[in-house]
Write a protein that holds these residues in place. Sequence first.
Motif, PDB file in Angstrom:
ATOM      1  N   GLN A  76      10.545  62.091  23.317  1.00  0.00           N
ATOM      2  CA  GLN A  76      11.833  62.181  24.009  1.00  0.00           C
ATOM      3  C   GLN A  76      12.857  62.951  23.192  1.00  0.00           C
ATOM      4  O   GLN A  76      13.575  63.808  23.723  1.00  0.00           O
ATOM      5  CB  GLN A  76      12.373  60.764  24.313  1.00  0.00           C
ATOM      6  CG  GLN A  76      11.515  59.959  25.285  1.00  0.00           C
ATOM      7  CD  GLN A  76      10.498  59.079  24.601  1.00  0.00           C
ATOM      8  OE1 GLN A  76       9.863  59.506  23.634  1.00  0.00           O
ATOM      9  NE2 GLN A  76      10.337  57.858  25.099  1.00  0.00           N
ATOM     10  N   GLU A  77      12.929  62.662  21.905  1.00  0.00           N
ATOM     11  CA  GLU A  77      13.902  63.333  21.042  1.00  0.00           C
ATOM     12  C   GLU A  77      13.572  64.808  20.862  1.00  0.00           C
ATOM     13  O   GLU A  77      14.464  65.651  20.795  1.00  0.00           O
ATOM     14  CB  GLU A  77      13.961  62.627  19.686  1.00  0.00           C
ATOM     15  CG  GLU A  77      14.612  61.248  19.746  1.00  0.00           C
ATOM     16  CD  GLU A  77      14.451  60.485  18.446  1.00  0.00           C
ATOM     17  OE1 GLU A  77      15.352  59.707  18.110  1.00  0.00           O
ATOM     18  OE2 GLU A  77      13.420  60.659  17.759  1.00  0.00           O
ATOM     19  N   ARG A  78      12.284  65.125  20.775  1.00  0.00           N
ATOM     20  CA  ARG A  78      11.904  66.521  20.600  1.00  0.00           C
ATOM     21  C   ARG A  78      12.255  67.351  21.835  1.00  0.00           C
ATOM     22  O   ARG A  78      12.743  68.474  21.711  1.00  0.00           O
ATOM     23  CB  ARG A  78      10.398  66.633  20.295  1.00  0.00           C
ATOM     24  CG  ARG A  78       9.994  65.996  18.986  1.00  0.00           C
ATOM     25  CD  ARG A  78       8.633  66.472  18.522  1.00  0.00           C
ATOM     26  NE  ARG A  78       7.632  66.447  19.573  1.00  0.00           N
ATOM     27  CZ  ARG A  78       6.660  65.557  19.661  1.00  0.00           C
ATOM     28  NH1 ARG A  78       6.563  64.588  18.777  1.00  0.00           N
ATOM     29  NH2 ARG A  78       5.765  65.632  20.621  1.00  0.00           N
ATOM     30  N   ILE A  79      12.011  66.807  23.016  1.00  0.00           N
ATOM     31  CA  ILE A  79      12.341  67.534  24.242  1.00  0.00           C
ATOM     32  C   ILE A  79      13.855  67.676  24.382  1.00  0.00           C
ATOM     33  O   ILE A  79      14.368  68.728  24.779  1.00  0.00           O
ATOM     34  CB  ILE A  79      11.751  66.824  25.478  1.00  0.00           C
ATOM     35  CG1 ILE A  79      10.222  66.820  25.408  1.00  0.00           C
ATOM     36  CG2 ILE A  79      12.220  67.503  26.760  1.00  0.00           C
ATOM     37  CD1 ILE A  79       9.590  68.188  25.451  1.00  0.00           C
ATOM     38  N   ALA A  80      14.590  66.624  24.049  1.00  0.00           N
ATOM     39  CA  ALA A  80      16.050  66.688  24.118  1.00  0.00           C
ATOM     40  C   ALA A  80      16.600  67.722  23.141  1.00  0.00           C
ATOM     41  O   ALA A  80      17.561  68.440  23.451  1.00  0.00           O
ATOM     42  CB  ALA A  80      16.652  65.312  23.834  1.00  0.00           C
ATOM     43  N   ALA A  81      15.984  67.812  21.957  1.00  0.00           N
ATOM     44  CA  ALA A  81      16.406  68.819  20.980  1.00  0.00           C
ATOM     45  C   ALA A  81      16.167  70.221  21.523  1.00  0.00           C
ATOM     46  O   ALA A  81      16.986  71.129  21.330  1.00  0.00           O
ATOM     47  CB  ALA A  81      15.655  68.621  19.663  1.00  0.00           C
TER      48      ALA A  81
ATOM     49  N   MET B 209      16.555  61.114  30.028  1.00  0.00           N
ATOM     50  CA  MET B 209      15.874  61.700  31.183  1.00  0.00           C
ATOM     51  C   MET B 209      14.371  61.790  30.937  1.00  0.00           C
ATOM     52  O   MET B 209      13.556  61.491  31.821  1.00  0.00           O
ATOM     53  CB  MET B 209      16.439  63.087  31.471  1.00  0.00           C
ATOM     54  CG  MET B 209      17.830  63.107  32.074  1.00  0.00           C
ATOM     55  SD  MET B 209      17.794  62.603  33.807  1.00  0.00           S
ATOM     56  CE  MET B 209      19.472  63.071  34.290  1.00  0.00           C
ATOM     57  N   VAL B 210      13.992  62.227  29.741  1.00  0.00           N
ATOM     58  CA  VAL B 210      12.575  62.301  29.401  1.00  0.00           C
ATOM     59  C   VAL B 210      11.940  60.920  29.504  1.00  0.00           C
ATOM     60  O   VAL B 210      10.867  60.748  30.095  1.00  0.00           O
ATOM     61  CB  VAL B 210      12.383  62.865  27.979  1.00  0.00           C
ATOM     62  CG1 VAL B 210      10.894  62.911  27.626  1.00  0.00           C
ATOM     63  CG2 VAL B 210      12.986  64.254  27.855  1.00  0.00           C
ATOM     64  N   ASP B 211      12.604  59.934  28.934  1.00  0.00           N
ATOM     65  CA  ASP B 211      12.078  58.571  28.955  1.00  0.00           C
ATOM     66  C   ASP B 211      11.960  58.040  30.388  1.00  0.00           C
ATOM     67  O   ASP B 211      10.972  57.372  30.731  1.00  0.00           O
ATOM     68  CB  ASP B 211      12.980  57.657  28.126  1.00  0.00           C
ATOM     69  CG  ASP B 211      12.339  56.311  27.866  1.00  0.00           C
ATOM     70  OD1 ASP B 211      11.344  56.257  27.115  1.00  0.00           O
ATOM     71  OD2 ASP B 211      12.821  55.310  28.429  1.00  0.00           O
ATOM     72  N   ALA B 212      12.953  58.344  31.209  1.00  0.00           N
ATOM     73  CA  ALA B 212      12.901  57.908  32.611  1.00  0.00           C
ATOM     74  C   ALA B 212      11.707  58.533  33.321  1.00  0.00           C
ATOM     75  O   ALA B 212      11.023  57.879  34.108  1.00  0.00           O
ATOM     76  CB  ALA B 212      14.202  58.275  33.315  1.00  0.00           C
ATOM     77  N   GLY B 213      11.451  59.819  33.035  1.00  0.00           N
ATOM     78  CA  GLY B 213      10.282  60.464  33.632  1.00  0.00           C
ATOM     79  C   GLY B 213       8.987  59.836  33.157  1.00  0.00           C
ATOM     80  O   GLY B 213       8.043  59.668  33.939  1.00  0.00           O
ATOM     81  N   MET B 214       8.914  59.468  31.902  1.00  0.00           N
ATOM     82  CA  MET B 214       7.716  58.825  31.367  1.00  0.00           C
ATOM     83  C   MET B 214       7.445  57.495  32.061  1.00  0.00           C
ATOM     84  O   MET B 214       6.295  57.087  32.208  1.00  0.00           O
ATOM     85  CB  MET B 214       7.858  58.625  29.856  1.00  0.00           C
ATOM     86  CG  MET B 214       7.930  59.924  29.074  1.00  0.00           C
ATOM     87  SD  MET B 214       8.118  59.717  27.282  1.00  0.00           S
ATOM     88  CE  MET B 214       6.428  59.349  26.808  1.00  0.00           C
TER      89      MET B 214
ATOM     90  N   GLY C  60      18.117  68.434  33.164  1.00  0.00           N
ATOM     91  CA  GLY C  60      17.824  67.007  33.215  1.00  0.00           C
ATOM     92  C   GLY C  60      16.560  66.712  34.011  1.00  0.00           C
ATOM     93  O   GLY C  60      15.707  65.924  33.592  1.00  0.00           O
ATOM     94  N   LEU C  61      16.422  67.346  35.175  1.00  0.00           N
ATOM     95  CA  LEU C  61      15.220  67.161  35.989  1.00  0.00           C
ATOM     96  C   LEU C  61      13.979  67.685  35.275  1.00  0.00           C
ATOM     97  O   LEU C  61      12.906  67.072  35.326  1.00  0.00           O
ATOM     98  CB  LEU C  61      15.382  67.862  37.333  1.00  0.00           C
ATOM     99  CG  LEU C  61      16.263  67.152  38.357  1.00  0.00           C
ATOM    100  CD1 LEU C  61      16.559  68.075  39.532  1.00  0.00           C
ATOM    101  CD2 LEU C  61      15.582  65.867  38.855  1.00  0.00           C
ATOM    102  N   LEU C  62      14.107  68.818  34.604  1.00  0.00           N
ATOM    103  CA  LEU C  62      12.970  69.365  33.873  1.00  0.00           C
ATOM    104  C   LEU C  62      12.586  68.468  32.696  1.00  0.00           C
ATOM    105  O   LEU C  62      11.399  68.330  32.372  1.00  0.00           O
ATOM    106  CB  LEU C  62      13.287  70.783  33.397  1.00  0.00           C
ATOM    107  CG  LEU C  62      13.397  71.828  34.516  1.00  0.00           C
ATOM    108  CD1 LEU C  62      13.995  73.124  33.976  1.00  0.00           C
ATOM    109  CD2 LEU C  62      12.027  72.096  35.149  1.00  0.00           C
ATOM    110  N   CYS C  63      13.576  67.861  32.057  1.00  0.00           N
ATOM    111  CA  CYS C  63      13.290  66.886  31.000  1.00  0.00           C
ATOM    112  C   CYS C  63      12.512  65.695  31.568  1.00  0.00           C
ATOM    113  O   CYS C  63      11.535  65.230  30.972  1.00  0.00           O
ATOM    114  CB  CYS C  63      14.581  66.397  30.367  1.00  0.00           C
ATOM    115  SG  CYS C  63      15.351  67.545  29.203  1.00  0.00           S
ATOM    116  N   ALA C  64      12.964  65.204  32.719  1.00  0.00           N
ATOM    117  CA  ALA C  64      12.261  64.088  33.363  1.00  0.00           C
ATOM    118  C   ALA C  64      10.832  64.491  33.704  1.00  0.00           C
ATOM    119  O   ALA C  64       9.890  63.702  33.526  1.00  0.00           O
ATOM    120  CB  ALA C  64      13.014  63.647  34.614  1.00  0.00           C
ATOM    121  N   ALA C  65      10.652  65.721  34.188  1.00  0.00           N
ATOM    122  CA  ALA C  65       9.310  66.206  34.518  1.00  0.00           C
ATOM    123  C   ALA C  65       8.433  66.308  33.279  1.00  0.00           C
ATOM    124  O   ALA C  65       7.228  66.042  33.330  1.00  0.00           O
ATOM    125  CB  ALA C  65       9.412  67.558  35.223  1.00  0.00           C
TER     126      ALA C  65
END
Length: 294
Positions: free
Chosen positions: A23-28, A77-82, A119-124
């Motif tokens: 999650q942190e890597r994608i957010a970075a 967002m990444v975590d929510a997608g996971m 945000g949507l792409l992070c969730a994806a």
Amino acid sequence: MNTQAFAVPNVSIDNNPRVRSFQERIAALAERCLRLEIETWPKPGLVSHVDTGSHTDMDADMFRRSASVLRPYFAEMVDAGMHDESMSVLRKIGLRAERAMLHATGGVNTHRGAIFGIGLLCAAAGFREAGHADSQTPLGVHVSRRWGREIVAGPRLPDSHGEMAGSRYGAGGARQEAAQGFHCVYQIGLPALRAVARLAPGNAEAARVQACFALIAVLEDTNLLHRGGLDGLRFAQQAAREFLNHGGVGHEEWLCRAEAIHNAFVERRLSPGGAADLLAMSLFVNELDVGVLP
């Protein structure tokens, strides 16, 4: 969409040992792409590290602060997608991110479109990483398949410039682009970024300029419609097409030509904010779906 062209390679997103979770890597990466967008010039009418374009209420430092404050919300967002959360959950995270952005900028909207799109792409990315879907399928396809219907059916923001322009001129805007899997990102932004390997090899900023112009040339940008109406949109699209038709950044005088177009946009107070958001999104998926970040 030709999904075979965007098979996902094994790439290292961020080797910084202080950034540990997926999650942190994608957010970075999301924050980095927003910063790369602002460090790109000339982008017609848009804020950059060189000038403020057609804007008097924002500058590059404000965009950098905004990008920084959004990073933890992209991780959410990444975590929510996971966890395969619904669009309503993603929307709540996005609204909190928007409040944080406005607090950081003194009420100026710097990244509302990027919060939605990236945000949507992070969730994806989280959705794909967790194994909920095919790992070789592009992020945009996952957005469309998993959340597309909810995106279309979701609540409107009647006071937003994009919604008002979309209603008046019939443009689909960011909502339609996302629901359809970010067609402009995969069919326009990414090919333009990669084309510069031939037109201006080794010039990362030129690659981003090329992609920005390519997006302006085709996008029914609701920001342009809001500021300049149909005449402003058509002027912007035609100027971008002429730049590309004359070689884009492959032309020996491309920088002077791009700066002249930038100045023409500023004179007309035109700002293709939708194209700027899609540029950042193109950089984001170019890293995750292709493995190259100019």
